[in-house]
Structure formats: C-alpha cells, structure tokens
Scaffold this active site. Structure first.
Site, PDB file in Angstrom:
ATOM      1  N   GLU A   1       0.838  -1.207   0.000  1.00 23.40           N
ATOM      2  CA  GLU A   1       0.000   0.000   0.000  1.00 23.40           C
ATOM      3  C   GLU A   1       0.865   1.246   0.000  1.00 23.40           C
ATOM      4  OE1 GLU A   1      -3.139  -0.091  -1.129  1.00 23.40           O
ATOM      5  OE2 GLU A   1      -3.666  -1.405   0.540  1.00 23.40           O
TER       6      GLU A   1
ATOM      7  N   ASP B   1       2.860   2.041  -4.976  1.00 27.89           N
ATOM      8  CA  ASP B   1       2.844   2.125  -6.452  1.00 27.89           C
ATOM      9  C   ASP B   1       3.488   3.409  -6.970  1.00 27.89           C
ATOM     10  OD1 ASP B   1       0.602   3.674  -5.734  1.00 27.89           O
ATOM     11  OD2 ASP B   1      -0.757   2.765  -7.200  1.00 27.89           O
TER      12      ASP B   1
ATOM     13  N   ALA C   1     -15.665   4.000  -1.640  1.00 24.55           N
ATOM     14  CA  ALA C   1     -15.376   3.031  -0.582  1.00 24.55           C
ATOM     15  C   ALA C   1     -13.943   2.527  -0.679  1.00 24.55           C
ATOM     16  CB  ALA C   1     -16.361   1.866  -0.664  1.00 24.55           C
TER      17      ALA C   1
ATOM     18  N   LEU D   1     -12.672   0.985  -3.222  1.00 23.79           N
ATOM     19  CA  LEU D   1     -12.638  -0.284  -3.961  1.00 23.79           C
ATOM     20  C   LEU D   1     -12.440  -0.043  -5.466  1.00 23.79           C
ATOM     21  CD1 LEU D   1     -15.496  -2.126  -2.017  1.00 23.79           C
ATOM     22  CD2 LEU D   1     -13.031  -2.441  -1.762  1.00 23.79           C
TER      23      LEU D   1
ATOM     24  N   GLU E   1      -7.345   9.735 -14.914  1.00 26.20           N
ATOM     25  CA  GLU E   1      -7.714  10.078 -13.534  1.00 26.20           C
ATOM     26  C   GLU E   1      -6.840  11.223 -13.008  1.00 26.20           C
ATOM     27  OE1 GLU E   1      -8.976   6.872 -11.206  1.00 26.20           O
ATOM     28  OE2 GLU E   1      -8.831   7.963  -9.313  1.00 26.20           O
TER      29      GLU E   1
ATOM     30  N   ASP F   1      -4.610   0.482  -9.377  1.00 31.80           N
ATOM     31  CA  ASP F   1      -6.038   0.153  -9.510  1.00 31.80           C
ATOM     32  C   ASP F   1      -6.407  -0.161 -10.958  1.00 31.80           C
ATOM     33  OD1 ASP F   1      -5.805   0.976  -6.912  1.00 31.80           O
ATOM     34  OD2 ASP F   1      -6.903   2.852  -7.186  1.00 31.80           O
TER      35      ASP F   1
ATOM     36  N   TYR G   1      -3.788  12.198   0.571  1.00 31.14           N
ATOM     37  CA  TYR G   1      -3.086  11.362  -0.404  1.00 31.14           C
ATOM     38  C   TYR G   1      -2.019  12.158  -1.172  1.00 31.14           C
ATOM     39  CZ  TYR G   1      -2.443   7.886  -4.127  1.00 31.14           C
ATOM     40  OH  TYR G   1      -1.907   6.990  -5.021  1.00 31.14           O
TER      41      TYR G   1
HETATM   42  C1  GLA Z   1      -5.306   4.498  -4.107  1.00 34.61           C
HETATM   43  C2  GLA Z   1      -4.592   4.844  -5.417  1.00 34.61           C
HETATM   44  C3  GLA Z   1      -3.569   3.764  -5.769  1.00 34.61           C
HETATM   45  C4  GLA Z   1      -2.646   3.472  -4.594  1.00 34.61           C
HETATM   46  C5  GLA Z   1      -3.437   3.246  -3.318  1.00 34.61           C
HETATM   47  C6  GLA Z   1      -2.564   3.100  -2.107  1.00 34.61           C
HETATM   48  O1  GLA Z   1      -6.084   3.364  -4.270  1.00 34.61           O
HETATM   49  O2  GLA Z   1      -5.519   4.961  -6.455  1.00 34.61           O
HETATM   50  O3  GLA Z   1      -2.848   4.166  -6.902  1.00 34.61           O
HETATM   51  O4  GLA Z   1      -1.702   4.489  -4.437  1.00 34.61           O
HETATM   52  O5  GLA Z   1      -4.358   4.290  -3.073  1.00 34.61           O
HETATM   53  O6  GLA Z   1      -1.821   1.932  -2.193  1.00 34.61           O
END
Ligand code: GLA
Length: 388
Positions: free
Chosen positions: A33, A36, A123, A125, A162, A174, A224
């Site tokens: 996590e 990326d 959420a 996901l 995005e 993702d 983030y």
């Molecule tokens: C979100 C982002 C991903 C990744 C995660 C954390 O889902 O879209 O690219 O950075 O957070 O691992």
C-alpha cells in the site's frame, strides 16, 4: 447486476439494442500500500463487483456517456474537437480515457455507452478505475481495436485520465488490476518496470472478507497528495529516483546526519518495509510452505501497523476493525486496503469461522460507531473483458 437490466435500460435510453457489453472490476489490495507511486510492488486482486458498459455505434461522430448511477447527468463529446473536462465530475473519467486513446493513435468511432456498476462508490474499492477501464474497453470495442492497446498501456491511459481529467494523483495499481486481474489469482506488479506475475490466491476453505467503514475516501483530498509529496521529498534528500531505491540503512544514515525529518523517516520506512512485505507475501503464496497463511496474515498486520503509525493513513474505524479481527480464532490477518483515510479493511479468515468473525466485527463496530458496516466475502475475479 444483470446484463438483462442494462440491455433494457439501454433500449429505454437510446431506442436500440446494445451491440456489445464489457465489464471491468473493482479491486482490493492484499498488500503493498502506497508503494505504487514510489515505483514499488503491489499485490491486488480484482473483485466480483464491477462496472458494465453497454454500447452501440452512432453515426454522427459523437460519444454519449450515460450511467444508471448518475441519472439525468449524461455527458457527450464530439470526436472532431479537442476533448476537455466537462460539467459532470463522473463524465471526466470517461472523457480522459477517450482523450488518452486518441493521443495514442486510436481512431475512435461515435457511440452511445450506458454504464451500470455495483462497485460501491467512495469506498476505496476502485469504482473510478473500473469506470475508466470499462470506458476504455468499450471505446476500443466500438472501433474494433480491442487488441491494438496492450494491457499495461490501457492501464496507463486510464491512470492518466484520472490524474489529469479528474484531478486525482493516483498511482498505477487500480487500473492495472482492473485490466489484468485473473480469477483465483493476485497480481504481483512491479510499478517501475510494469512487469507482472500472476500469483495463485486460491487457498481452500479460506475467505477474504471486505469490511466497509463507510467513511468516505477521496484521493483528490489533501492526505493522499500530501503523502506523495512527502515521499518525493524524502527520495530527493536521499539522492535516489524513488523510495523504491531506499534501504533501511540509507534512512538510518540520513537520520544520523540530521538530513531527514522524523516525518520523512517514517514515511520512507513504511515504503521500504512495505515493499519487502509485499515481495515476501508473494513468495509465501507462491511456495505455500507449511503455515504460509499464518505468515501471510502476520504480514497483513505488520502492513496495517506501518500504515497506521508510520504512514498515518488509517482512521479509527479501520483500526477498530483490525483490532476486533486480530484476536479471533480462525483469522489469519487483517489490514486496511487502498488509499486509507476511510474506505475498507480486509480480513483473511478460515471459512468455517467467517460467520462468527463477521458477527463479532459487526457487533463491535456497532458498539463503537452506532451503525453496522457492510461486510461481504470476495474472491479474485477476472479483469476487464467483453462479455457479450
Ligand atoms: C489508491 C490509489 C492507488 C494506490 C493506493 C494506495 O487506491 O488509487 O494508486 O496508491 O491508493 O496503495
């Protein structure tokens, strides 16, 4: 969510039968996590919840996007003029993908597209990645170019959409898993090289529970992007291209020389240890030695603790779920999944304990927050595909 429903709704909206239907899944990340965008490794699975896109061609060079989740908010682009952001936030994901495909030399054709999705929104996901990927696969199907964009490039186009059209500075995880997921497998992705390995995630008699805090999560929000900047700044101080290249010794030396702040040290430590945990987790799932699920579970807890204490992206609701899960018999491991600050936690549990663990988490969460979190079991599902 049935294909019959989207066909019926398509006919109602556009007066014709759709010519094709594609599907793109959401995801949960098993481990890896906030690695990326640091050029590290991730290990997500695609989930059964997905976005469907039904399409039919139109002959005026326009693309109309409609969604059953966004009633009365159709979006429309003209393929003869430059594509810019539009008035509906949701439509920007689709616009960005169309623009990216054109930039990559694809000659798109006019069409109507209707989306339907059962990936819960906000959420954590990856409902947005599933919308982007469904858009991409549908637009490619319309112009008969399904095989002209390789999976990694499609994921990149969707990520770029995005980043630029929706203003969310996400990494590549993702979109990659939504494109490349395989049933019964997790995807080990090297986010620097783009190399992938499909890793079986199919232990018999185990269940992966997803627990939704319903604390809304938006990666455009401050937390983030701030983490991304802190990681970039730390890498610069360490004199490396990305935290992927850092080691614990390198960080310790920078601390000893007072070159790096305590906060930067903790952010870097999370990334370095999380990448190591991800590779170790992939090995455990690959070799399946005795007790590998217990060890995998320990890595999940360690990942959660690091995200909570060093990276500071958890929240009380996520911590509560993990704390409720940890001491239960039959539980291998639990952690937050996705960007954090809300969203979902995952719990890996023996099948015959799944019901009692679900009850304990639901009751314990309700005691503290006066509501029950949605909890569902999930299995690794296939990535994006044409389904009709
Ligand atoms: C979100 C982002 C991903 C990744 C995660 C954390 O889902 O879209 O690219 O950075 O957070 O691992």
């Amino acid at each position: 969510m049935s294909t019959q429903k989207i066909k019926d709704e398509f006919r109602k909206a556009f007066g014709v039968t759709p010519k094709g239907i594609v599907a793109a899944p959401g995801r949960v990340n098993l481990i890896g996590e906030h690695t990326d965008y640091n050029d590290g490794f991730v290990l997500p699975i695609a989930i059964e919840q997905r976005t469907l896109a039904a399409w039919a061609p139109r002959d005026d060079g326009r693309v109309v996007f409609a969604s059953l989740q966004q009633p009365n908010k159709c979006d429309e682009i003209d393929l003869c003029t430059a594509i810019e952001t539009g008035q509906h936030a949701w439509g920007n994901y689709c616009r960005g993908v169309a623009a990216g495909l054109i930039e990559n030399g694809i000659e798109l054709a006019g069409c109507n597209i209707l989306f339907d999705s059962n990936v819960p929104l906000n959420a954590g996901l990856s409902s947005s990645a599933s919308l982007e990927v469904a858009t991409g696969v549908a637009l490619l199907a319309v112009c008969g170019s399904e095989s002209s964009v390789k999976p990694h490039l499609l994921a990149k186009i969707c990520q770029h959409a995005e980043n630029t059209f929706a203003g969310a500075p996400c990494g590549i995880m993702d979109q990659s898993i939504s494109v490349m997921g395989q049933a019964n497998h997790a995807l080990l992705l090297d986010c620097r090289s783009g190399q992938t390995r499909q890793i079986p995630f199919d232990a018999p008699n185990t269940v992966l529970l997803v627990v939704d805090t319903q604390v809304s999560h938006d990666i455009g929000d401050g937390g983030y992007p701030a983490r991304r900047k802190q990681c970039e700044a730390a890498a610069e101080i360490l004199g490396i291209p990305a935290l992927r290249d850092a080691t614990e010794e390198m960080i310790a030396q920078a601390v000893a020389a007072s070159k790096i702040s305590d906060l930067q040290m903790r952010r870097s430590r999370h990334v370095v240890t999380e990448i190591a945990r991800t590779l170790a987790a992939a090995d455990l799932l690959t070799f399946k030695a005795d007790g590998y699920l217990q060890k995998f579970g320990e890595l999940m807890y360690a990942s959660h603790a690091s995200l909570r204490d060093d990276f500071e992206v958890s929240c009380p609701e996520l911590d509560t779920i993990v704390d409720l899960a940890i001491p239960r018999s039959g539980v291998f491991g639990a952690r937050m999944t996705g960007g954090g600050f809300g969203g979902c936690a995952i719990v890996l549990v023996e099948e015959n304990h799944a019901e009692s663990v679900t009850q304990v988490i639901s009751d314990g969460f309700k005691k503290q927050y006066h509501r029950r979190p949605p909890i569902f079991a999930t299995h690794p599902a296939p990535g994006a595909m044409l389904i009709e």
